[in-house]
Design an enzyme around this catalytic site. Structure first.
Site: not given
Length: 317
Positions: A74, A77, A131, A252
């Site tokens: 992820s 993203k 997420s 993140k």
């Protein structure tokens, strides 16, 4: 206007060194070596690939297999969010979650129900903080030109940013074919930090709430479902954003089995602004422990910095 400005900024990046602002650059063509005086004190890290670099000087402070290509889960993203913001579409526009947004790769769930509607701004928050894969997919699906064009733009942007060993095949990170290196992701994180205040604000927040929402509680044995209205909150997947001893400017996380536990973040440690990238760590707590080891190491070994030379994020506006 933001999309035009962002495009102009991207096209001005030098291919041999990523220009971060007028004074600094991540010097990717020079040998990537740690520059701390006491190399014996460098912490052992669980992550299979890692990079820490000083934003003010653009020089790496710690590296471990920083050019090894690996699935990034992820962390994907971050790029997804950048393209959504670049498109300049209304953040208050409502987007429906459809069956197309279901995870058919890993079978993961989501708190976003099929048929529910959320604003683009809400989906951006949920993709970055929680997420959420349906949120990220819906953002890409509603991009001008659709999902195929979105993925093509992800790869084109990576090339322009000098991310030479990065490839994207979808916008969520569920596919192990989304691959990159710690070095490339450091470039991405630093560029996002200095050019996207929206991403800084969202990802450094410990929790996000959608406000009062209609919640349907399904019951067993064919009993009628119970409907209630209550605030719906989502915690940041990076728990360090809720800790007082961390000063995080961007964050993140990512995880799929093939990628291990991943973390990319910007933080101020010992009066020094750094980007920390940790990829393929084993165990749910390992990335946070690795980050804590790096923080302690920087606090123990970093010389005092003159506040007059500290790194300041740029802005697209």
């Amino acid at each position: 206007m933001k999309a035009v400005l962002a495009g102009l900024v991207l096209l001005c990046i030098h291919t041999s060194a990523l220009a971060l602002d007028g004074n600094t650059a991540l010097e990717v063509d020079k040998p990537v070596v740690a520059t701390q005086p006491d190399l014996a004190s460098i912490p052992e890290l669980n992550a299979q690939s890692a990079l820490v670099f000083d934003q003010a000087s653009g020089r790496p402070l710690l590296t471990k297999n920083a050019t090894m290509q690996t699935p990034i889960a992820s962390i994907t993203k971050l790029m997804t969010a950048m393209l959504v913001i670049n498109a300049g579409l209304p953040l208050d526009e409502r987007i429906a979650i459809t069956s197309d947004d279901r995870d058919t790769l890993k079978g993961t769930g989501s708190r976003l129900a099929i048929g529910a509607h959320y604003t683009r701004g809400q989906l951006l928050h949920l993709a970055l903080i929680a997420s959420d894969n349906r949120a990220a997919h819906a953002l890409a699906r509603s991009y001008p030109g659709g999902l195929e064009r979105f993925v093509a733009t992800m790869n084109r942007t990576a090339r322009v940013l000098g991310m030479r060993d990065t490839v994207y095949v979808e916008p969520t990170g569920l596919s192990s074919s989304n691959r990159s290196t710690a070095l490339d992701l450091a470039k991405l994180a630093d560029y996002a930090y200095q050019n996207y205040p929206e991403i800084r604000q969202i990802t450094a927040t410990g929790q996000y709430t959608l406000g009062t929402q209609r919640v349907v509680l399904k019951k067993k044995h064919h009993q009628a479902a119970k409907v209630s209205y209550r605030p719906v909150a989502f915690n940041n997947t990076n728990r360090l954003t809720r800790m007082d001893d961390w000063h995080i400017g961007l964050s993140k996380t990512g995880f799929i089995n093939e990628a291990g536990h991943c973390l990319v973040m910007q933080a101020e440690v010992a009066n020094r602004n750094v980007i920390i990238v940790l990829l393929d760590a084993m165990g749910n707590n390992s990335r946070a422990k690795d980050a804590a080891r790096i923080k302690a190491w920087l606090e123990e070994t970093s010389p005092a910095h003159d506040t007059g030379t500290r790194y300041t994020a740029a802005s697209r506006t």
